[in-house]
Design a protein around this motif. Structure first.
Motif, PDB file in Angstrom:
ATOM      1  N   PRO A  68       0.827  -1.207   0.000  1.00 16.16           N
ATOM      2  CA  PRO A  68       0.000   0.000   0.000  1.00 16.16           C
ATOM      3  C   PRO A  68       0.865   1.263   0.000  1.00 16.16           C
ATOM      4  O   PRO A  68       1.874   1.332   0.696  1.00 16.16           O
ATOM      5  CB  PRO A  68      -0.803  -0.105   1.292  1.00 16.16           C
ATOM      6  N   GLY A  69       0.473   2.215  -0.783  1.00 11.68           N
ATOM      7  CA  GLY A  69       1.199   3.477  -0.878  1.00 11.68           C
ATOM      8  C   GLY A  69       0.712   4.494   0.133  1.00 11.68           C
ATOM      9  O   GLY A  69       0.696   5.689  -0.150  1.00 11.68           O
ATOM     10  N   ARG A  70       0.340   4.008   1.279  1.00 14.19           N
ATOM     11  CA  ARG A  70      -0.144   4.890   2.340  1.00 14.19           C
ATOM     12  C   ARG A  70       0.595   4.571   3.641  1.00 14.19           C
ATOM     13  O   ARG A  70       1.045   3.445   3.851  1.00 14.19           O
ATOM     14  CB  ARG A  70      -1.637   4.711   2.535  1.00 14.19           C
ATOM     15  N   GLY A  71       0.672   5.570   4.481  1.00 14.67           N
ATOM     16  CA  GLY A  71       1.315   5.367   5.764  1.00 14.67           C
ATOM     17  C   GLY A  71       1.008   6.522   6.692  1.00 14.67           C
ATOM     18  O   GLY A  71       0.141   7.359   6.405  1.00 14.67           O
ATOM     19  N   LEU A  98       4.680   2.472   7.055  1.00 15.44           N
ATOM     20  CA  LEU A  98       3.760   2.021   6.013  1.00 15.44           C
ATOM     21  C   LEU A  98       2.545   1.322   6.599  1.00 15.44           C
ATOM     22  O   LEU A  98       2.627   0.660   7.626  1.00 15.44           O
ATOM     23  CB  LEU A  98       4.470   1.080   5.041  1.00 15.44           C
ATOM     24  N   GLU A  99       1.441   1.464   5.894  1.00  9.80           N
ATOM     25  CA  GLU A  99       0.190   0.827   6.265  1.00  9.80           C
ATOM     26  C   GLU A  99       0.252  -0.648   5.869  1.00  9.80           C
ATOM     27  O   GLU A  99       0.701  -0.981   4.771  1.00  9.80           O
ATOM     28  CB  GLU A  99      -0.929   1.526   5.476  1.00  9.80           C
ATOM     29  N   ASP A 100      -0.188  -1.523   6.718  1.00 10.85           N
ATOM     30  CA  ASP A 100      -0.304  -2.962   6.449  1.00 10.85           C
ATOM     31  C   ASP A 100       1.020  -3.684   6.247  1.00 10.85           C
ATOM     32  O   ASP A 100       1.029  -4.851   5.868  1.00 10.85           O
ATOM     33  CB  ASP A 100      -1.202  -3.228   5.225  1.00 10.85           C
ATOM     34  N   VAL A 101       2.141  -3.025   6.455  1.00 10.52           N
ATOM     35  CA  VAL A 101       3.454  -3.646   6.313  1.00 10.52           C
ATOM     36  C   VAL A 101       4.331  -3.106   7.435  1.00 10.52           C
ATOM     37  O   VAL A 101       4.316  -1.914   7.718  1.00 10.52           O
ATOM     38  CB  VAL A 101       4.110  -3.295   4.957  1.00 10.52           C
ATOM     39  N   ASP A 102       5.106  -3.977   8.058  1.00 11.15           N
ATOM     40  CA  ASP A 102       5.970  -3.546   9.156  1.00 11.15           C
ATOM     41  C   ASP A 102       7.271  -2.985   8.583  1.00 11.15           C
ATOM     42  O   ASP A 102       8.318  -3.630   8.630  1.00 11.15           O
ATOM     43  CB  ASP A 102       6.246  -4.716  10.095  1.00 11.15           C
ATOM     44  N   ALA A 103       7.175  -1.798   7.999  1.00  9.53           N
ATOM     45  CA  ALA A 103       8.351  -1.162   7.397  1.00  9.53           C
ATOM     46  C   ALA A 103       8.214   0.349   7.485  1.00  9.53           C
ATOM     47  O   ALA A 103       7.108   0.884   7.518  1.00  9.53           O
ATOM     48  CB  ALA A 103       8.491  -1.585   5.936  1.00  9.53           C
ATOM     49  N   ARG A 104       9.368   1.001   7.511  1.00 13.16           N
ATOM     50  CA  ARG A 104       9.442   2.459   7.475  1.00 13.16           C
ATOM     51  C   ARG A 104      10.252   2.872   6.271  1.00 13.16           C
ATOM     52  O   ARG A 104      11.275   2.267   5.957  1.00 13.16           O
ATOM     53  CB  ARG A 104      10.152   2.999   8.708  1.00 13.16           C
ATOM     54  N   LEU A 105       9.806   3.936   5.616  1.00 10.36           N
ATOM     55  CA  LEU A 105      10.539   4.501   4.493  1.00 10.36           C
ATOM     56  C   LEU A 105      10.823   5.972   4.751  1.00 10.36           C
ATOM     57  O   LEU A 105      10.012   6.673   5.361  1.00 10.36           O
ATOM     58  CB  LEU A 105       9.737   4.369   3.199  1.00 10.36           C
TER      59      LEU A 105
END
Length: 141
Positions: A68-71, A98-105
């Motif tokens: 997802p391209g949201r966070g 990030l939404e729905d993924v355990d990651a930070r960008l």
């Protein structure tokens, strides 16, 4: 992704190495208007930051999957002192969960933006005339 934004720009300040084995899939996805991260091809573990061997199962197969391209804003800082001519100030560097993924960008927003922790953002894609595309962020209305 249908709800992502393309922003045509005259030039990108610095062009990424799109043919890099470890990060090329990220930029190839951006050209398609997708935000993608690398996952293990065997167990599905998120491999962020991208790596050659899965730290969960040890497999070397991996694939890039759209996410997802949201966070939400985790942290930010506004740069007001120009340190390189390719990056005119001010601009805001933002760390996005990030939404729905355990990651930070890490990304950027143009200008000096009033933000709050947890504020929703969505990806936009800055595309240069040669097609090179880089994900960036914008505040969601």
């Amino acid at each position: 992704m249908s709800n992502e934004v393309f922003n045509d720009v005259a030039a990108l300040p610095l062009l990424p190495a799109e043919d890099d084995h470890d990060t090329g899939g990220f930029f190839a996805a951006a050209r398609r208007g997708e935000l993608a991260l690398r996952f293990c091809g065997a167990c599905g573990q998120l491999l962020h930051l991208p790596r050659q061997v899965c730290f969960s199962c040890g497999d070397t197969r991996s694939e890039w999957r759209a996410v997802p391209g949201r966070g939400r804003v985790h942290a930010w800082t506004t740069v007001t002192h120009q340190v390189h001519p390719a990056f005119p100030t001010p601009y805001t560097v933002v760390l996005v969960d990030l939404e729905d993924v355990d990651a930070r960008l890490v990304g950027s927003l143009p200008g000096q933006v009033e933000l709050e922790v947890g504020q929703p953002v969505r990806v936009r894609f800055d595309r240069a005339p040669d097609g090179t595309t880089v994900p960036a962020w914008e505040v969601e209305a």
